[in-house]
Structures are given as C-alpha cells and as structure tokens.
Design an enzyme around this catalytic site. Structure first.
Site: not given
Ligand code: UD1
Length: 436
Positions: A40-41, A110, A134, A139-140, A142-143, A323, A415
């Site tokens: 999926k990812n 997402r 989910c 889940r910000p 900002d990055l 996950d 999902r």
């Molecule tokens: C992806 C996966 C999800 C998995 C997660 C972590 C997909 C579709 N989803 O989610 O299944 O659980 O990786 O392996 O691939 N963060 C920030 N700012 C940002 C983005 C992230 O602070 O802009 C933080 C998040 O709050 C979290 C961490 O970074 O604590 C990791 O999140 P991230 O790797 O971005 O997860 P996703 O890409 O949403």
C-alpha cells in the site's frame, strides 16, 4: 475472481452504503500459504507520481483496498484517466487539467498530501485541504511544506486549505528535522523536474522510498541514494511511461506472521522481501517461534505458549515499524510474562487498547508506553476498530480468543488489507464479513 468482484462492488457503492463487521470464532490454528499483496505504502506515492508524466503508466497487482480506490478517485478528479486490467491499473495523465485536490477525498486519505509535490510540478499550482487518514496522532505536514518552500513554492494556508504557487521549481538542499516518509516522498516528487539538483538530508530510509526512486527512474528521473539518509535528485525535463511492479507489503506480511504466532500452526508468507521485516522476525524468534527464510518466503511455525520479549520500541526503518505496533501488542497479550511497548512515532496509537481489554487483555498505558501482562487466554467480545492497524490487531486477538467476537466498523481495515477474511479463511480461520 469472486473476491475481486465483491471488492469492486463494495468499493463502487456510495460512501457509507455499507457498514460491515467481522464475526470471528476464535481458536483455530493457521496452516497453509498466503500470498502477500503489493505494498500500500508504495502504490500510493507511485500513483501520485503518475501525475508527473503525460505518458501511460501501468502499475501491476495493485492491492484491492480503499486507500487505492480513493487515490484513483482523486486522480480522476484531476483529469487523469484510470482503467483496470485484472489487478493492474493503467493511469493516463495526459489529459490532467486540474490542480485542486477535492477536499472530501483529501480528508479521507492522508497520502493525498503526496499529490502536492507532483501537482505543483505539473501545474505550478496546487490546492488541497488538510489531509486525513488514520487518527493516530497530530500528523503535521510542516516538513512537507518547508521542503516545498525550499524548492521555490510559495505557500499560504487559509480556511483549512494549503494553497501552493510557484513560477518554477529550483533544486536545493533540504535537511529534514526528522526522517518523515511522506515528506521525503513529496519532496522527491516535486524535485524530479525541478531545475538543478536537490539533496534531501536526514531522509527516511523505508523500503517504499527506494521503490518510489526505482519507479521514478524507470520513467526517466535521475535519483540516487534512496534507502540511505541522503537522496539526490538531478532534475530532468522529460518523463516517459512504464510498466511497474511495486514491492510486497511488509506490513501485511508482518500481520499474518504475528497472527500465525498467536494462533499457532504453520504458515508460509509468499512473495515478500524478508529483509524488509527483519526487526519483526527477530522479535518473533525471541518469542519462541521457529522461522525459516527462503528467498522470497518466510515459514513461521509455533506450537507453544509464546515467551514475552521485555521491550519493543517503534522507530523509523530499519527499526520496529509503528505500523506493526498494535498487532505486536496483541501478541504480547498472550505471552508468558510482561512486555513494555513504546510508541515513538505517533501520539495516539494506543486507541485499540480499551478494546483489547474488553477481551480480557491486561494492559496499562502510561504516556507512550503500554505495559502488557500476558494472560493465558483472551475471550471473545464485541470490539470497535478505530484505525487501520489497530483494527488488524483486534482481528488477530479475536482469532486466538475463546468463543465468538465481532469487530465493528471494518472500513478502517479495508483501507489497507485486501481480502483479509478470504486469506485468513484459506489458512483455516473461522471469520465472516457481515453487512449491517
Ligand atoms: C508513513 C506511512 C505510515 C507509517 C509512517 C511511519 C504511508 C502512506 N504512510 O506515514 O503507514 O506509519 O510513514 O512509518 O506511507 N512529522 C512531522 N512533520 C511532518 C511529517 C511528519 O513532525 O511534516 C512526524 C510525524 O508526526 C511522525 C513522524 O514524523 O511523528 C513520522 O511520520 P511520517 O514518516 O511522515 O509518516 P507518514 O508519511 O504520514
């Protein structure tokens, strides 16, 4: 074939038309082979990437899950044409003509946020509502947004929308504060056709990032380093089409292996990359399971009470995946001894714990830690799935519990898991999907 038909029927139904649940009679051991779906990812960012090219892309063996359905719906709203051939999907983005991602769908999914990078690259504009998915924490994004800004995108945030504009994208060096999977992928997508070179430092190292790199390179991008902490993207001006098979789903594979460890029996998970889940394999071996790895298959055998592993912490890849945290916690519930599970990535990823407690689990959550004291047996109960992986954990718990359980609102599970009950039934589980 019957299941492909049922899946299509369910997914083409109006939203909310079906409220479905699983009825599970626990106690059966699991035996046999299970073929692991495509990740999926990987498929979601690759689908987003198809917007970058005006040539046809065929993605093979897409999993039959609602997240994919929603991503394809969004692509259609952008003007891309999507067609199916068996389980393969063909996307033709030559007619894409819209840069606004519909808010209702963005809130469902997402991964819709990955479209920002690709849509900006294509139209130099993008508009999207804050993404959903989910409910497992803040889940910000900002990055993602800071990375896009470094490539020359002007971003305004208004009334719950993110609005992006740029004259041209220009390569730059981007240092991520933490190795975010989504931010790494989004920046890669925006940088593929940017002028000059982009270097992402402290990039996420998940296998799905390398898969996205491989796909993008197949359509003509010039990317190196994915899978390490530094990804380099040399901008190109032209992209092509291709046929692509994404990698297998390490989380689905892990879910089945944990299920077999809990229920007992012997299963073979086929068509996987064992090294992608080595953190889990090591834990399951410590739990007392016998594991044999042979190229793209893992055989897991267990006939006794599992031994607890004292502590497990979720970490970015190659650490223990967040996950699989919920499913592994379900396993700890029936181990001899106690375990401490620490969730380091998402703040509210223990929502399934009160549901497991209804089944007799002994768990105390303190901040980011779940202290689990193993019990001899779980018992059947009526439980509610709040999110995708938490829902899967409840299914596994119900498979091993005494008596009947119902797992309500399995739309969350749909999902990310295609034909879950069909695959489990084939392994010997007593599980039924009921429409209410
Ligand atoms: C992806 C996966 C999800 C998995 C997660 C972590 C997909 C579709 N989803 O989610 O299944 O659980 O990786 O392996 O691939 N963060 C920030 N700012 C940002 C983005 C992230 O602070 O802009 C933080 C998040 O709050 C979290 C961490 O970074 O604590 C990791 O999140 P991230 O790797 O971005 O997860 P996703 O890409 O949403």
């Amino acid at each position: 074939m019957k299941y492909i038909y049922l899946w299509r029927r369910r997914l083409s139904a109006p939203d909310g038309a079906f409220m479905e649940k699983y009825i599970i009679n626990g106690g059966n051991k699991l035996y046999g082979n299970v073929r692991i779906q495509t990740a999926k990812n990987s498929v979601l960012p690759i689908l987003a990437a198809t917007v970058l090219t005006d040539k046809k892309v065929e993605i093979l063996n897409v999993p039959q899950i609602t997240d994919v359905k929603n991503m394809v719906k969004i692509l259609s709203c952008l003007g891309c044409k999507a067609s199916y051939e068996e389980d393969n999907i063909i996307i033709d983005s030559s007619s894409a003509d819209c840069y606004e991602i519909p808010s209702a769908l963005a809130r469902e999914l997402r991964s819709s946020v990955f479209l920002l990078g690709a849509v900006i690259s294509r139209f130099h504009s993008a508009k999207i509502a804050y993404p959903g998915g989910c409910d497992i924490g803040l889940r910000p994004v900002d990055l993602h947004l800071n990375g896009l800004k470094r490539l020359g995108v002007q971003i305004t945030e208004k009334n719950g929308y993110i609005i992006c504009k740029c004259e041209k994208l220009k390569g730059n060096e981007i240092m991520l504060d933490c190795p975010s999977v989504g931010a790494t992928e989004n920046i890669m997508l925006a940088a593929v056709k940017a002028e000059g070179t982009t270097v992402i430092k402290n990039a996420a190292r998940e296998p799905e990032i390398e898969d996205l790199q491989n796909f993008l390179n197949r359509i003509g991008a010039k990317i190196t380093g994915a899978g390490s902490g530094t990804v380099r993207i040399d901008g190109v001006s032209k992209l092509y089409g291709c046929q692509y098979q994404p990698i297998p789903d390490r989380i689905e594979a892990g879910t089945f292996l944990i299920g077999a460890a809990m229920c007992g029996g012997e299963i073979t998970a086929d068509g996987i990359y064992p090294e992608n889940i080595s953190s889990l394999i090591h834990k399951l071996a410590e739990n007392g399971c016998k594991i044999h790895i042979n190229n793209d298959r893992i055989v897991l055998e267990n006939h006794k009470t599992l031994t607890s592993v004292k502590s497990v912490e979720t970490r970015p890849y190659p650490g223990f995946p967040t996950d699989l945290q919920a499913q592994y916690t379900a396993l700890c519930c029936i181990c001899g001894g106690h375990s401490i599970i620490t969730e380091n990535l998402f703040e509210t990823r223990f929502k399934y714990v009160p549901e497991l407690k209804k089944m007799g689990a002994d768990i105390t959550v303190i901040d980011r830690n779940a202290v689990v004291r193993g019990v001899e047996k779980l018992k059947g109960a009526s439980v509610l799935a709040y999110d995708l992986r938490g829902g899967a954990a409840l299914v596994l718990a119900a498979l091993t519990a005494d008596g009947y359980s119902e797992v309500l609102d399995i739309s969350h599970i749909d999902r990310g898991y295609g034909s879950l009950e069909y695959k489990l039934k084939k392994l010997g589980a007593d599980i039924k999907r009921i429409t209410v």
